[in-house]
Design an enzyme around this catalytic site. Sequence first.
Site, PDB file in Angstrom:
ATOM      1  N   ARG A  55       0.816  -1.218   0.000  1.00 55.45           N
ATOM      2  CA  ARG A  55       0.000   0.000   0.000  1.00 55.45           C
ATOM      3  C   ARG A  55       0.851   1.271   0.000  1.00 55.45           C
ATOM      4  NH1 ARG A  55      -2.299  -0.336   6.252  1.00 55.45           N
ATOM      5  NH2 ARG A  55      -0.274  -0.212   7.300  1.00 55.45           N
ATOM      6  N   ASP A  56       2.187   1.123  -0.070  1.00 57.68           N
ATOM      7  CA  ASP A  56       3.092   2.264   0.026  1.00 57.68           C
ATOM      8  C   ASP A  56       3.642   2.618  -1.358  1.00 57.68           C
ATOM      9  OD1 ASP A  56       5.248   4.046   0.526  1.00 57.68           O
ATOM     10  OD2 ASP A  56       5.410   3.277   2.573  1.00 57.68           O
ATOM     11  N   SER A 142       5.258 -16.322   9.337  1.00 62.30           N
ATOM     12  CA  SER A 142       4.865 -16.136  10.726  1.00 62.30           C
ATOM     13  C   SER A 142       6.100 -15.809  11.577  1.00 62.30           C
ATOM     14  CB  SER A 142       4.141 -17.385  11.251  1.00 62.30           C
ATOM     15  OG  SER A 142       3.567 -17.139  12.527  1.00 62.30           O
ATOM     16  N   LYS A 145       6.901 -15.104  17.849  1.00 68.08           N
ATOM     17  CA  LYS A 145       5.990 -14.485  18.820  1.00 68.08           C
ATOM     18  C   LYS A 145       4.588 -15.098  18.768  1.00 68.08           C
ATOM     19  CE  LYS A 145       8.592 -10.195  19.042  1.00 68.08           C
ATOM     20  NZ  LYS A 145       9.776 -10.811  18.399  1.00 68.08           N
ATOM     21  N   TYR A 153       0.362  -8.756  18.802  1.00 68.62           N
ATOM     22  CA  TYR A 153       1.008  -9.167  17.562  1.00 68.62           C
ATOM     23  C   TYR A 153       1.135 -10.680  17.500  1.00 68.62           C
ATOM     24  CZ  TYR A 153       4.787 -10.048  14.226  1.00 68.62           C
ATOM     25  OH  TYR A 153       5.547 -10.552  13.203  1.00 68.62           O
ATOM     26  N   GLU A 271       6.755  -7.812  25.814  1.00 67.08           N
ATOM     27  CA  GLU A 271       8.034  -8.328  25.345  1.00 67.08           C
ATOM     28  C   GLU A 271       8.510  -9.479  26.229  1.00 67.08           C
ATOM     29  OE1 GLU A 271      11.752  -6.085  23.359  1.00 67.08           O
ATOM     30  OE2 GLU A 271      11.436  -5.583  25.455  1.00 67.08           O
TER      31      GLU A 271
END
Length: 359
Positions: A55-56, A142, A145, A153, A271
């Site tokens: 999208r940039d 993936s 995390k 996230y 974290e």
Amino acid sequence: MARDHVGYRELGTELWQNLKDRSILVTGGTGSFGTGFVATVLRWAEPKRIIVLSRDELKQHEMRQRFPSPRLGFFLGDVRDRDRLYRAFKADVDIVIHAAALKQVPSCEYNPFEAVKTNVLGAQNVIDAAIDCGVPKVMAISTDKAVNPVNIYGATKLCAEKLFVQGNAYAGGRATRFSCVRYGNVLGSRGSFLPQLMKQKVQGKILITDPRMTRFWMTTRQAVEFVVSSINLMQGGEVFVPKVPSMRLEDLVSALAPDCETIVTGSRPGEKLHEILLAEEESRHAVDLGDRYVILPEHATWGQPPDFPGKKLPEGFVYNSDSNTQWLTIEGLQWLIAEELDLADVFPPEPAGFPVEPN
């Protein structure tokens, strides 16, 4: 450390040969992985074309200038936009690599609904479009995390993994197959610690969250080659996990900025101190292929489950960055950093006796 999956260089080897004359679409293709993928595949393979969907428009313009190849095309779009994905996937696409995601942990914590829209609903859109447009192979990227997630996230990426695995059931008798790769930190990716450390080094002060922190670590090139080799192996429903070394955060600082003052700021919200690439619950239905682990689906409701001739893992096995058997030395980190910074140039050969120490 097993280096099999990162040692390919020559044009025409099996790794790259399977991309010859293929049309490949990369969602989020102007990101760190997408840029590395385009640089590597245009250099070593002979694809029919690579389509970058993102999208940039500014990053697309910069990529177009950096890689002036007739095999490279660009498509403005967002994975949240289902109709746009259908339009893109109808362009006779052979392989989709789904790399688009919101990845910054603090940003996702503050904007959880946005993370769900991109990482979960966007994944569903990719699955639906791939099935209906007849894309043969879809590989989703993936993260470690996603294992026992403690942040938004990770939770959204775990959900996305489940969606892609069960996407094979939705495909039914159609040819479309879905798999995932799951890996840890990529050395020079945007938002990672390395670019921040490089900027802080100039000021003489390095901010770190916790010196005890450990992470799985690989370069962009290693990530690209692992994804491509996993596409070659995929049957549908697997999650591929690379065997890579761990590193200590304090060692990374010592490798790049040994003379700087270190300031400990404390862990950020969401974290972990250490990361996991393969949980104990998953190891019961995973196999060891030598250079990687393959997590097999527990419920292959779409028919014949994938079959790999690997070794079963021992009871209670966990692949954790803290208990890893391979660790990068400071010299090994310095070499990886040098390779990452030279990504746009010819990749240097690996030194004899790549500096990795056993735990």
